[in-house]
Write a protein that holds these residues in place. Sequence first.
Motif, mmCIF file in Angstrom:
data_model
loop_
_atom_site.group_PDB
_atom_site.id
_atom_site.type_symbol
_atom_site.label_atom_id
_atom_site.label_comp_id
_atom_site.label_asym_id
_atom_site.label_seq_id
_atom_site.Cartn_x
_atom_site.Cartn_y
_atom_site.Cartn_z
ATOM 1 N N ASP A 4 0.697 -1.072 -0.057
ATOM 2 C CA ASP A 4 -0.099 0.065 -0.041
ATOM 3 C C ASP A 4 0.941 1.201 -0.161
ATOM 4 O O ASP A 4 1.873 1.347 0.951
ATOM 5 C CB ASP A 4 -0.947 -0.048 1.091
ATOM 6 C CG ASP A 4 -0.120 -0.149 2.497
ATOM 7 O OD1 ASP A 4 0.655 -0.845 2.855
ATOM 8 O OD2 ASP A 4 -0.298 0.808 3.432
ATOM 9 N N PRO A 25 -2.421 6.086 3.161
ATOM 10 C CA PRO A 25 -3.048 5.493 4.321
ATOM 11 C C PRO A 25 -4.144 5.199 4.364
ATOM 12 O O PRO A 25 -5.256 5.428 3.607
ATOM 13 C CB PRO A 25 -2.998 6.855 4.971
ATOM 14 C CG PRO A 25 -3.091 7.804 4.142
ATOM 15 C CD PRO A 25 -2.198 7.434 2.980
ATOM 16 N N MET A 26 -4.735 3.988 4.976
ATOM 17 C CA MET A 26 -5.910 3.248 4.961
ATOM 18 C C MET A 26 -6.830 3.725 5.943
ATOM 19 O O MET A 26 -6.374 3.750 7.225
ATOM 20 C CB MET A 26 -5.715 1.826 5.230
ATOM 21 C CG MET A 26 -5.022 1.195 4.160
ATOM 22 S SD MET A 26 -6.035 0.842 2.633
ATOM 23 C CE MET A 26 -4.710 0.142 1.433
ATOM 24 N N GLY A 50 -9.402 4.056 8.752
ATOM 25 C CA GLY A 50 -9.377 3.125 9.919
ATOM 26 C C GLY A 50 -10.454 2.511 10.314
ATOM 27 O O GLY A 50 -10.991 1.334 10.544
ATOM 28 N N ALA A 64 -8.863 -0.636 6.203
ATOM 29 C CA ALA A 64 -7.647 -1.194 6.748
ATOM 30 C C ALA A 64 -7.676 -2.829 6.992
ATOM 31 O O ALA A 64 -7.051 -3.403 6.710
ATOM 32 C CB ALA A 64 -7.228 -0.706 7.893
ATOM 33 N N ALA A 65 -8.958 -3.040 7.504
ATOM 34 C CA ALA A 65 -9.128 -4.601 7.856
ATOM 35 C C ALA A 65 -9.360 -5.413 6.465
ATOM 36 O O ALA A 65 -8.892 -6.556 6.214
ATOM 37 C CB ALA A 65 -10.451 -4.626 8.644
ATOM 38 N N PHE A 96 -8.030 -4.506 3.736
ATOM 39 C CA PHE A 96 -6.549 -4.552 3.053
ATOM 40 C C PHE A 96 -5.826 -5.812 3.729
ATOM 41 O O PHE A 96 -5.039 -6.618 2.863
ATOM 42 C CB PHE A 96 -5.813 -3.217 3.171
ATOM 43 C CG PHE A 96 -4.533 -3.490 2.356
ATOM 44 C CD1 PHE A 96 -4.316 -3.382 0.997
ATOM 45 C CD2 PHE A 96 -3.549 -3.494 3.289
ATOM 46 C CE1 PHE A 96 -3.000 -3.545 0.403
ATOM 47 C CE2 PHE A 96 -1.973 -3.395 2.742
ATOM 48 C CZ PHE A 96 -2.029 -3.781 1.365
ATOM 49 N N ALA A 97 -6.128 -5.792 4.809
ATOM 50 C CA ALA A 97 -5.459 -6.882 5.821
ATOM 51 C C ALA A 97 -5.767 -8.331 5.259
ATOM 52 O O ALA A 97 -4.945 -9.136 5.068
ATOM 53 C CB ALA A 97 -5.571 -6.847 7.151
ATOM 54 N N TRP A 99 -14.851 -2.834 -0.611
ATOM 55 C CA TRP A 99 -13.823 -1.874 -0.937
ATOM 56 C C TRP A 99 -13.052 -2.191 -2.187
ATOM 57 O O TRP A 99 -12.554 -3.104 -2.647
ATOM 58 C CB TRP A 99 -12.807 -2.079 0.250
ATOM 59 C CG TRP A 99 -13.296 -1.248 1.529
ATOM 60 C CD1 TRP A 99 -13.775 -2.259 2.759
ATOM 61 C CD2 TRP A 99 -13.529 0.048 2.018
ATOM 62 N NE1 TRP A 99 -14.316 -1.351 3.600
ATOM 63 C CE2 TRP A 99 -14.327 -0.056 3.148
ATOM 64 C CE3 TRP A 99 -13.426 1.036 1.492
ATOM 65 C CZ2 TRP A 99 -14.400 0.898 3.888
ATOM 66 C CZ3 TRP A 99 -13.703 2.335 2.129
ATOM 67 C CH2 TRP A 99 -13.925 2.291 3.327
#
Length: 342
Positions: A92, A95-96, A98, A121-122, A124-125, A217
């Motif tokens: 990435d 900034p993702m 949150g 963010a979750a 992308f994880a 997303w």
Amino acid sequence: MRRSLALLGLPLLLLAGCAAPGAGSAAPAPGGPSAGAWPAFDQRANQVADAWRPGAAWRSGYVPLEDGTVLTGDPGFTEDTKVAFGNGWYRDQIPMPGGAPADGTVRFPDGTLTVPLIGAAAAFAELDKGDPPPCDGRPMEPPRPGPGKPGVGGPTIEPGPDGSGRPGTGGPTIEPGPDGPVGTDTATACVPLTVTGVKLGTATIRTSRGPATVPAWLFTVEELRVPVARVAVAPRAVGAVPEPIAPSGPVPGGVVTVQHLDAVDGARLDYTVGTGACDSAPTPLVLERDDLVVIGAGVTSATGVCTDQLVLKPVRVTLKAPVGTRAVLDVGSGQALVVGRR
């Protein structure tokens, strides 16, 4: 029956002989799958179908039948980017966001369902499965104009005295960055996909209630033509695929099972079966009912000496009707198959 996979390049054990064809291993009927051509498959498939008990969530909840990472169109893959997408290699560059957004809506052909969502963010994880392996002489980040970017897994470039760009002759020397050690296989893809943007949108996902429009997303990827979507539905709202109930006996001789379901497109199914090294080309075999489809393949085994290994072979079949909301089950395990899950 699943067989152990013999790794290519390693010595293979020679057996005294391949198993002779068992029940249902007669020569394939012309024209692909047909009722009665493989009686051993028909018997096993009917046992699997009779045992299928999906439960209430199958018709009222959200039960996805493909992986939660999907493309939103033609990505224009290169060899490297196809490998990176398949393995989940991302980095990435933004900034993702949150926090989790408000609840979203899943839209099925037969109605809607309100579900909680996860944040970018979750998501992308879940999208990012790790880093590519190091490989000799190639950067671990996509090539960019200008100097390298130390500290992000790419090469550190130091211009030589004459600026010629020729290593060893006064040109730049290339040293691996802190998380980019050099390996030895120059043929191995080792470039991750670069995420440069993200927004909340939707994606179409195959579910137990048919194709559904699902909150997702959408990650903009520099190397691809279209965004990569990751489903945004929170795990607590995702229904589980029912546990399989397989027949008690072994898979009949001449019948091979599904290793993974590769694609569902209307009435067409693409899947991969595991055969023996001495088996014939697989014949796709199908049992269709109103609420489910059971798939596998038939092979004929040659006699004589052969290696003990699992050979993966692709199979394509066109059903009498589109899959729709029907479950697709493996004739061996009775498992409901999920596209992209292995």
